[in-house]
Design a protein around this motif. Sequence first.
Motif, short mmCIF file in Angstrom:
data_model
loop_
_atom_site.label_atom_id
_atom_site.label_comp_id
_atom_site.label_asym_id
_atom_site.label_seq_id
_atom_site.Cartn_x
_atom_site.Cartn_y
_atom_site.Cartn_z
N ALA A 67 1.67 7.69 -34.42
CA ALA A 67 0.58 6.71 -34.31
C ALA A 67 -0.59 7.09 -35.21
CB ALA A 67 0.12 6.61 -32.86
N ALA A 68 -0.89 8.38 -35.27
CA ALA A 68 -2.01 8.84 -36.10
C ALA A 68 -1.73 8.61 -37.58
CB ALA A 68 -2.28 10.31 -35.83
N ALA A 73 -6.11 7.84 -37.76
CA ALA A 73 -7.03 8.37 -36.76
C ALA A 73 -6.67 9.81 -36.41
CB ALA A 73 -7.01 7.50 -35.51
N ASP A 74 -7.61 10.50 -35.76
CA ASP A 74 -7.42 11.89 -35.36
C ASP A 74 -6.67 11.93 -34.03
OD1 ASP A 74 -7.54 14.53 -34.60
OD2 ASP A 74 -9.73 14.70 -34.72
N PRO A 78 -8.54 11.08 -29.72
CA PRO A 78 -8.23 9.65 -29.79
C PRO A 78 -9.21 8.79 -29.01
CG PRO A 78 -6.81 10.72 -28.19
CD PRO A 78 -7.63 11.81 -28.83
N GLY A 79 -9.56 7.64 -29.59
CA GLY A 79 -10.31 6.62 -28.88
C GLY A 79 -9.34 5.64 -28.26
N PRO A 80 -9.84 4.60 -27.57
CA PRO A 80 -8.95 3.62 -26.93
C PRO A 80 -7.96 2.98 -27.89
CG PRO A 80 -11.18 3.36 -26.11
CD PRO A 80 -11.25 4.35 -27.24
N GLU A 81 -8.39 2.69 -29.14
CA GLU A 81 -7.50 2.04 -30.08
C GLU A 81 -6.30 2.93 -30.41
OE1 GLU A 81 -10.73 2.45 -30.52
OE2 GLU A 81 -11.55 0.41 -30.34
N LEU A 82 -6.55 4.21 -30.68
CA LEU A 82 -5.44 5.10 -31.00
C LEU A 82 -4.57 5.34 -29.77
CD1 LEU A 82 -3.85 6.87 -32.89
CD2 LEU A 82 -5.46 8.75 -32.45
N PHE A 87 0.65 5.05 -26.93
CA PHE A 87 1.47 4.74 -25.77
C PHE A 87 2.11 3.35 -25.84
CE2 PHE A 87 -1.44 8.02 -24.30
CZ PHE A 87 -0.58 8.88 -23.62
N GLY A 88 1.40 2.39 -26.43
CA GLY A 88 1.93 1.03 -26.50
C GLY A 88 2.69 0.74 -27.77
#
Length: 382
Positions: A67-68, A73-74, A78-82, A87-88
Amino acid sequence: MRILFSATPAYGHVLPLGSLMRAAVEAGHAVALATSAGARDTVGPELPEEVEFLAAGVMPMEFSLDAASRTGADPFHPGPELIGEIFGGSRVALGGAETISLAREWAPDLIVAEIFDAIGPMVAAALSIPWYQVGFGPATPAVITEIERVAASRYRDAGLTRAEPLAYLDPCPPQLQDPDWSNRVPVLPLRTQAHRRPRDLAFELPAFTNPARPTVLVTLGTIFSDPQVLETTVAALAGLEVNVIATVGSSLKDPNADGPRPGARTDGVEVGYVPFVPLGQLLDRADLVVGAGGAGTVLGALAHGLPLVLWPQGADQPINAARAAAAGVAITIERADEITSAVRRILEEDTFRDRAKAAAAENDARLSPADTVKEITEGALG
């Protein structure tokens, strides 16, 4: 009935389902767990031996890095978007189709999925069977909305549409829940039980020279168990008239490596270091808990009526710690040098313990796992 549980392959996601699995087995249902093969050796011994494994997908590090890499993203902050992509998106892409294939062969009548798991709802849609969702701490609607949003596109690619769960099983005490939170589906209050193995654990907990002293359980959980943070936390208890049980979690991989040893002393305080031991067994010996604020630790401590000192390290821990502090059952700190005074205050002030005991009483009044299994199986039959 054949009940398929589905969970992210990590202790903190699988173990909250353990009491329901055990209750389902005891009620005579066939039970399986859909999760990554890499989790079998770690979580398998923690579950009833009758639970079958539908092993599919990859482990958290792999789907998190995937995902990263796609988002830039780090993955370690992780923020909500990452989190939504982790997971999704990536977990579903790297394990969803394989899980559906295995589930078709196993032929479940009902799916029970933990709240971060987006594969269980996908299986329910593919097999056209009902499902329930299980929480494991205070609600995080912004995060869950992102997981559902990202997962929806994966479902569409597979020609599937996510159906709503029949209900949300909520183990979180109302004292910790956001008062403004509501759910789109019915909520069933579920009694929290700190994790215990279904079979006897052959492990002797530390015996202290002065057992009359209060016992402090220090646990950073299974993910954020940094050895330096652990040792700093334990050292901060020096000078207090307490005994300490400290879990090394994953911070001491090799039992022969240099690190904290059972029976150690820190400036006169006896410290018993232990490997992974089911939380319920540790809480039986504790008078208060010092931890990072993982949902399992917080809810388990409150089920035992124990107050907490919380030093959040990451993930959902700041949310859990903030809610526990707002409920008056915990003191949340930001630095190691605040630990000593926080522990002393909880030992000296009855208010924290009284509120924790009130949370335990509320928990005891909730549906037991056995009653919950009866409720959800009857609900699935319509």
